[in-house]
Structures are given as C-alpha cells and as structure tokens.
Design a protein around this motif. Structure first.
Motif, mmCIF file in Angstrom:
data_model
loop_
_atom_site.group_PDB
_atom_site.id
_atom_site.type_symbol
_atom_site.label_atom_id
_atom_site.label_comp_id
_atom_site.label_asym_id
_atom_site.label_seq_id
_atom_site.Cartn_x
_atom_site.Cartn_y
_atom_site.Cartn_z
ATOM 1 N N TRP A 18 0.839 -1.188 0.000
ATOM 2 C CA TRP A 18 0.000 0.000 0.000
ATOM 3 C C TRP A 18 0.874 1.237 0.000
ATOM 4 O O TRP A 18 1.909 1.287 0.675
ATOM 5 C CB TRP A 18 -0.940 -0.015 1.196
ATOM 6 C CG TRP A 18 -2.059 -0.967 0.952
ATOM 7 C CD1 TRP A 18 -2.094 -2.287 1.263
ATOM 8 C CD2 TRP A 18 -3.281 -0.673 0.278
ATOM 9 N NE1 TRP A 18 -3.282 -2.842 0.830
ATOM 10 C CE2 TRP A 18 -4.029 -1.864 0.233
ATOM 11 C CE3 TRP A 18 -3.831 0.480 -0.282
ATOM 12 C CZ2 TRP A 18 -5.282 -1.946 -0.350
ATOM 13 C CZ3 TRP A 18 -5.087 0.405 -0.860
ATOM 14 C CH2 TRP A 18 -5.803 -0.793 -0.895
ATOM 15 N N THR A 35 -3.304 3.763 -2.496
ATOM 16 C CA THR A 35 -3.532 2.760 -3.528
ATOM 17 C C THR A 35 -2.560 1.609 -3.336
ATOM 18 O O THR A 35 -1.557 1.746 -2.638
ATOM 19 C CB THR A 35 -3.357 3.355 -4.941
ATOM 20 O OG1 THR A 35 -3.773 2.390 -5.922
ATOM 21 C CG2 THR A 35 -1.923 3.777 -5.207
ATOM 22 N N ARG A 41 -3.920 3.903 -10.679
ATOM 23 C CA ARG A 41 -4.639 4.968 -9.975
ATOM 24 C C ARG A 41 -4.351 6.341 -10.570
ATOM 25 O O ARG A 41 -5.268 7.152 -10.748
ATOM 26 C CB ARG A 41 -4.278 4.933 -8.488
ATOM 27 C CG ARG A 41 -5.174 5.789 -7.649
ATOM 28 C CD ARG A 41 -6.594 5.263 -7.669
ATOM 29 N NE ARG A 41 -7.436 6.075 -6.792
ATOM 30 C CZ ARG A 41 -8.730 6.242 -6.967
ATOM 31 N NH1 ARG A 41 -9.359 5.642 -7.950
ATOM 32 N NH2 ARG A 41 -9.412 7.000 -6.151
ATOM 33 N N ALA A 50 -11.244 8.898 -11.242
ATOM 34 C CA ALA A 50 -10.869 8.507 -9.878
ATOM 35 C C ALA A 50 -11.552 9.332 -8.801
ATOM 36 O O ALA A 50 -11.984 8.790 -7.794
ATOM 37 C CB ALA A 50 -9.357 8.596 -9.718
#
Length: 101
Positions: A18, A35, A41, A50
């Motif tokens: 992460w 993310t 992302r 997003a």
C-alpha cells in the motif's frame, strides 16, 4: 482457475504494498490518496475517473510517495496528511525530494 494458476497469482497479490501518494493537480492544488496500484490509480485520475476533486484539475502528477505496511496504516497516514496545512504538505514534499538527492 487451475491449481497452478492460483499458485502463480498468489505471489503477485502478496507483493502489492500500500502506498500513500500526493498528487499535484494542474491548478497547483494537492490531492492525497492511497492505492496498491499506483500507475493504474494515476491513470484513473488523469482520465477523470478517480475522484471528483481531481476531475476538473487535470493533469495530475505524483509529487510524493510513502510506503505503508498495510491498508489500515495507509488510511491512518492519509487522514493525518489531509489534516496538514498546505505549507506543511509542501515541506513534506520538499524534504522527501532532498532525501533522494
């Protein structure tokens, strides 16, 4: 899915760490998020898929990254950074850049 395919896929999932990220938007504002797939992302942010916040502030670029042990830690860190002032976020970004020089 075959047993071999399951075994092949498992290490990939386990390796996904992460990340906390800060984006600088086209208007100079900062956006903070988390993310476990950074490239996807950022692409979503730049495609307008997003966040409502970044949708009207494209393009965006990554200006800060921080590894987190797990999703829970990433969420805690995201909350902490979102509470910082703009000046504090700028210092965080600048200090990280100096660490890589």
């Amino acid at each position: 899915m075959s047993e071999q395919a399951t075994q092949d896929a498992a290490p990939t999932e386990a390796k996904k760490s992460w990340l906390l990220y800060i984006l600088e938007c086209g208007d100079g504002s900062f956006y903070t998020g988390i993310t476990n797939e950074l490239e996807r992302r950022v692409r979503q942010h730049n495609d307008g898929l997003a966040s409502r916040c970044t949708r009207s502030r494209r393009p965006v670029k990554v200006v800060y990254l921080e590894d987190c042990a797990n999703r829970s830690d990433a969420l805690s860190r995201e909350r902490a950074i979102k509470s910082l002032s703009r000046a504090d976020k700028q210092r965080l970004i600048e200090n990280a850049g100096r660490a890589h020089d």
